[in-house]
Enzyme design. Structure first.
Site, short mmCIF file in Angstrom:
data_model
loop_
_atom_site.label_atom_id
_atom_site.label_comp_id
_atom_site.label_asym_id
_atom_site.label_seq_id
_atom_site.Cartn_x
_atom_site.Cartn_y
_atom_site.Cartn_z
N SER A 142 33.46 -22.66 81.88
CA SER A 142 32.57 -22.55 83.05
C SER A 142 32.34 -23.94 83.61
O SER A 142 32.36 -24.93 82.87
CB SER A 142 31.23 -21.94 82.63
OG SER A 142 30.26 -22.10 83.65
N TYR A 156 23.96 -21.55 76.99
CA TYR A 156 25.26 -21.10 77.47
C TYR A 156 26.11 -22.28 77.92
O TYR A 156 27.29 -22.40 77.56
CB TYR A 156 25.05 -20.12 78.63
CG TYR A 156 26.28 -19.80 79.45
CD1 TYR A 156 27.19 -18.83 79.03
CD2 TYR A 156 26.52 -20.45 80.66
CE1 TYR A 156 28.31 -18.52 79.79
CE2 TYR A 156 27.64 -20.14 81.43
CZ TYR A 156 28.52 -19.19 80.99
OH TYR A 156 29.63 -18.89 81.75
#
Length: 264
Positions: A142, A156
């Site tokens: 990401s 995360y």
């Protein structure tokens, strides 16, 4: 959510066995469908069975725990392993509120969901790739690995940073043995789940979908392209990187974010 049907060579991945984790919805489903269109034998894993009929093989497993990855490894090794691994599973369901809300359990959950599935599956399935002297591993990370948001995705983002770091280190070890390892780091992807989240934001703010969508993009610092990624666009990048057309690419990270990251 609009899509574009990119022309796919129906024989590009013929004879290839492809594993896609988290492949029943969102970007994972788009990736699995793209390989299937290219002639691959596609195996997908997820906690829950897909809600619609599909042409791909399915292994129901929770790969965030060791028992789940062991199940997948045992099944695939009985069928002579895998040629291409797409580690797509991941996500975050942490509450908002910054660092103080992120308990040990939330930290561990994010590592379990975003790092350990790839680590365990690679450890179990890579040896057969090395024996054959060929294979491709793609880790879906990401842009938050370098552009972290602290409000609800602190753990995360850290887990994805660990995944990106691990991917690079792994490539240094196994590329000389014929295995290519690549990282793909998407920005905001407008999946069905994302559209539902945007609609909830719109309902909460008593605004419309377009305003809520723009608000979310603004929260990310803006997207110069003017819109999020579509799942099929991410799938197309993954397919290229897994193909022989990218035979010299390994150890690299490819960002697909519509220009969200503002630095070189």
């Amino acid at each position: 959510m609009s899509t574009t049907n990119f022309p796919a060579d129906a024989n590009e991945f013929t004879g290839k066995r492809v594993l896609v984790t988290g492949g029943t919805k969102g970007a994972g489903k788009a990736i699995a469908d793209r390989f299937q269109q290219g002639g691959a034998t596609v195996i997908i894993t997820a906690r829950s069975a897909p809600t619609e009929k599909m042409d791909n093989h399915f292994i129901q497993a929770d790969v965030s725990i060791a028992e789940g990855t062991t199940k997948v490894i045992n099944i695939l090794n009985r069928f002579q392993g895998i040629d291409i691994m797409i580690h797509n599973v991941g996500g975050s369901s942490a509450p908002s509120g910054g660092f103080i809300t992120v308990t040990d359990e939330i930290w561990q959950q994010n590592m379990n969901e975003n790092l350990f599935p790839a680590v365990r599956l690679d450890r179990g399935l890579l040896p057969s790739m090395i024996e054959r002297g060929s294979g491709v591993i793609i880790h879906i990370s990401s842009i938050q690995s370098t552009l972290p948001l602290y409000d609800s995705t602190l753990a995360y983002a850290a887990a994805k940073a660990a995944l990106t770091n691990y991917s690079k280190a792994l490539s240094n070890e196994v590329s000389p043995k014929g295995i290519r390892v690549v990282t793909v780091s998407p920005g905001f992807i407008e999946t069905d789940a994302a559209t539902r989240m945007i609609q909830r934001m719109a309902d909460k703010d008593k605004s419309d979908y377009a305003a809520a969508r723009q608000k979310l993009m603004d929260m990310l610092g803006g997207i110069p392209l003017g819109r999020p990624n579509r799942p099929d666009e991410v799938a197309e990048l993954v397919a290229f990187l897994a193909s022989d057309r990218a035979s010299a690419i390994t150890g690299s990270e490819f960002v697909i974010d519509g220009g969200t990251i503002p630095t070189v």
